[in-house]
Design an enzyme around this catalytic site. Structure first.
Site, PDB file in Angstrom:
ATOM      1  N   ASN A 216      16.374  -0.205 -66.929  1.00  0.00           N
ATOM      2  CA  ASN A 216      14.910   0.205 -67.187  1.00  0.00           C
ATOM      3  C   ASN A 216      14.883  -2.033 -68.226  1.00  0.00           C
ATOM      4  OD1 ASN A 216      15.549  -2.316 -70.053  1.00  0.00           O
ATOM      5  ND2 ASN A 216      15.846   0.659 -70.386  1.00  0.00           N
ATOM      6  N   ASP A 285      15.796   6.941 -72.999  1.00  0.00           N
ATOM      7  CA  ASP A 285      15.925   8.179 -73.899  1.00  0.00           C
ATOM      8  C   ASP A 285      16.709   9.506 -73.162  1.00  0.00           C
ATOM      9  OD1 ASP A 285      13.663   7.076 -75.655  1.00  0.00           O
ATOM     10  OD2 ASP A 285      12.113   7.699 -74.760  1.00  0.00           O
ATOM     11  N   LYS A 295      29.678   9.463 -54.458  1.00  0.00           N
ATOM     12  CA  LYS A 295      28.384   8.675 -54.667  1.00  0.00           C
ATOM     13  C   LYS A 295      27.675  10.100 -53.405  1.00  0.00           C
ATOM     14  CE  LYS A 295      25.887   5.946 -51.871  1.00  0.00           C
ATOM     15  NZ  LYS A 295      26.170   5.148 -50.212  1.00  0.00           N
ATOM     16  N   PRO A 313      21.016  10.950 -77.814  1.00  0.00           N
ATOM     17  CA  PRO A 313      20.480  10.346 -78.684  1.00  0.00           C
ATOM     18  C   PRO A 313      19.783   9.739 -79.662  1.00  0.00           C
ATOM     19  CG  PRO A 313      23.163   9.721 -78.303  1.00  0.00           C
ATOM     20  CD  PRO A 313      22.619   9.982 -77.140  1.00  0.00           C
ATOM     21  N   ASP A 314      19.463   9.607 -80.109  1.00  0.00           N
ATOM     22  CA  ASP A 314      18.341   8.801 -80.782  1.00  0.00           C
ATOM     23  C   ASP A 314      19.119   7.918 -81.216  1.00  0.00           C
ATOM     24  OD1 ASP A 314      16.889   6.756 -82.547  1.00  0.00           O
ATOM     25  OD2 ASP A 314      14.472   7.615 -81.319  1.00  0.00           O
ATOM     26  N   ILE A 315      19.818   6.202 -81.773  1.00  0.00           N
ATOM     27  CA  ILE A 315      20.683   5.463 -81.762  1.00  0.00           C
ATOM     28  C   ILE A 315      19.992   5.185 -83.212  1.00  0.00           C
ATOM     29  CG2 ILE A 315      22.226   3.964 -82.216  1.00  0.00           C
ATOM     30  CD1 ILE A 315      21.714   3.544 -78.750  1.00  0.00           C
ATOM     31  N   PHE A 332      12.346  -1.019 -83.032  1.00  0.00           N
ATOM     32  CA  PHE A 332      11.594  -1.774 -82.019  1.00  0.00           C
ATOM     33  C   PHE A 332      10.274  -1.278 -81.621  1.00  0.00           C
ATOM     34  CE2 PHE A 332      11.573  -6.851 -82.053  1.00  0.00           C
ATOM     35  CZ  PHE A 332      11.867  -7.089 -82.309  1.00  0.00           C
ATOM     36  N   LYS A 346       6.727   6.328 -85.224  1.00  0.00           N
ATOM     37  CA  LYS A 346       7.851   5.537 -85.612  1.00  0.00           C
ATOM     38  C   LYS A 346       8.634   5.713 -86.852  1.00  0.00           C
ATOM     39  CE  LYS A 346       8.418   5.410 -80.633  1.00  0.00           C
ATOM     40  NZ  LYS A 346       7.276   4.341 -79.886  1.00  0.00           N
ATOM     41  N   LYS A 350      11.710   8.718 -87.645  1.00  0.00           N
ATOM     42  CA  LYS A 350      12.929   7.811 -87.787  1.00  0.00           C
ATOM     43  C   LYS A 350      13.590   6.924 -88.665  1.00  0.00           C
ATOM     44  CE  LYS A 350      11.810   6.729 -82.953  1.00  0.00           C
ATOM     45  NZ  LYS A 350      12.965   6.065 -81.974  1.00  0.00           N
TER      46      LYS A 350
END
Ligand code: C5P
Length: 405
Positions: A216, A285, A295, A313-315, A332, A346, A350
């Site tokens: 990203n 995600d 390749k 995994p959601d750290i 964030f 969130k 979380k």
């Protein structure tokens, strides 16, 4: 109020029409308790006399590198060491160019090279000169080296042009000086001394094959700014960074990772030995379910290709759910709509202690920008931090965290 009591300000005046405002500037600084010594370039003396500046500052004006009498009273190196702040106002295109080139061909430029005091530069010049690529690059160079750029303002110019290049008004420079010393005091007080802070930053790279990956636009700038601010405020800082092209802030210990899985492992290794975890990284995600050994080849039989993805995994949620030695956990949230609702969602889902939210649909803020505007939400309420540089925001965020831990 004596907001500048005891502060030693070296006012460097170069040759621009705005120099006539320096008498007023000096009086307002002295009124607030500052001691002001004035250095003028030869060109500056065409716009305001050394006698005027001597009268308002209460000290002889220094203007020559080779004046034996001046060197005998306070020599140029002594003057450079004396200052708590060097304020260059007005700073002409020529002075800025000489600073960018590191020249010391008159008293003022020599002092600027010789001082270890912070330097604030208030550009003042014709708008076309200001917009000239050479000037813009010179300003960027001196800013990168740590000089503070105050202004310029835009508007009508002495030459009749309209545009950016007006020196800030004396009172604005006074207020910026006050703010500067206030901010510096916070850094001197080191409120985060004894605290350890773990920060994740940058994007993650999710490999498809040995040469391709999904990622990203995160530049890592916000996380690195947070690490620098936390360090300056006295904390011990560990930075876990995805692939970015940023230098490690002074004194920060850094671990580089690539994928979300690697970041998850590294963050969890560190988390329980830190007081605070700030999850600033833009973690992917999902990752490709299969990473090809070789390749992936283009095929002739289909115009389409499907990649199957699995959840990472959601750290931050993993850290927030730690049962033992759980750090104060800050997330964030980059949102494009309904910022508060999604950010608070969130925060709750979380199990975070705090969330810093920004609206990335607004131009000029968020991803890959140097500026941002953030609202911090926690159980106690919210704090709005209007558009500012990521460095300034980082300090404000760290101070807010400091209030909560
Ligand atoms: O749900 P969303 O990705 O918008 O949440 C953002 C917050 O969650 C950020 O603090 C980000 O660092 C963190 N995050 C994470 N692991 C993920 C995804 C997001 O730690 N897999």
């Amino acid at each position: 109020m004596q907001t500048l009591a005891g502060k030693k300000i070296l006012l460097g005046i170069s040759g621009g029409i705005a120099a006539y405002k320096c008498a007023e500037l000096t009086r307002r600084l002295i009124e607030r308790g500052a001691e002001v010594r004035v250095v003028m370039t030869n060109a500056a003396k065409e716009f305001i006399t050394p006698l005027t500046m001597q009268a308002v500052s209460g000290h002889p004006v220094a203007d020559s590198l080779l004046d034996p009498a001046a060197e005998a009273s306070m020599g140029h190196i002594e003057l450079a060491k004396w200052a708590d702040l060097v304020l260059l106002a007005p700073a002409t295109a020529d002075l800025i160019a000489r600073m960018a080139a590191g020249m010391g061909n008159d008293l003022l430029s020599t002092l600027i090279l010789a001082t270890d005091a912070p330097v604030a530069v208030s550009p003042a010049m014709n708008q076309q000169m200001y917009l000239n690529t050479a000037t813009q690059e010179n300003i960027a160079t001196i800013e990168r080296r740590g000089m503070h750029i105050w202004g310029p303002a835009a508007g009508e110019q002495a030459c009749g042009d309209i545009g950016p290049g007006r020196m800030l008004e004396p009172m604005q420079l006074v207020e910026l000086s006050e703010q500067f010393f206030q901010d510096r005091q916070v850094f001197l007080d080191k409120p985060l001394e004894g605290k350890s802070i773990l920060i994740s930053a940058g994007p993650t790279r999710e490999a498809l094959d040995p040469v391709r990956y999904i990622t990203n636009h995160s530049s890592g700038k916000m996380g690195f700014a947070l690490a620098a601010a936390a360090k300056q405020l006295g904390a011990h800082v560990t930075l876990v960074s995805g692939p970015v092209s940023l230098p490690t802030p002074d004194g920060v210990s850094r671990t580089n990772v690539e994928s979300a899985i690697e970041m998850h492992k590294s963050v969890l290794d560190y988390a329980t030995s830190h007081n605070v975890f700030i999850s600033c990284a833009a973690v992917a995600d999902y990752r490709p379910e299969i990473v090809a050994d070789q390749k992936i080849k283009k095929t002739d039989d289909s115009d389409q290709m499907t990649i199957s993805m699995v959840k990472n995994p959601d750290i931050v949620a993993s850290v927030a759910s730690l049962q033992k030695n759980r750090p104060f956990t800050v997330g964030f949230a980059a949102e494009t709509q309904d910022v508060e609702r999604y950010a608070r969602g969130k925060l709750a889902r979380k199990n975070l202690d705090m969330i810093c939210a920004n609206d990335v649909s607004v131009e000029g803020q968020g991803f890959n920008n140097n500026s941002n505007a953030i609202t911090i939400y926690d159980k106690q309420g919210e704090l709005e931090l209007p558009l500012a540089s990521k460095n300034e925001l980082a300090k404000a965020i760290m101070m807010h965290i400091n209030d909560r831990i």
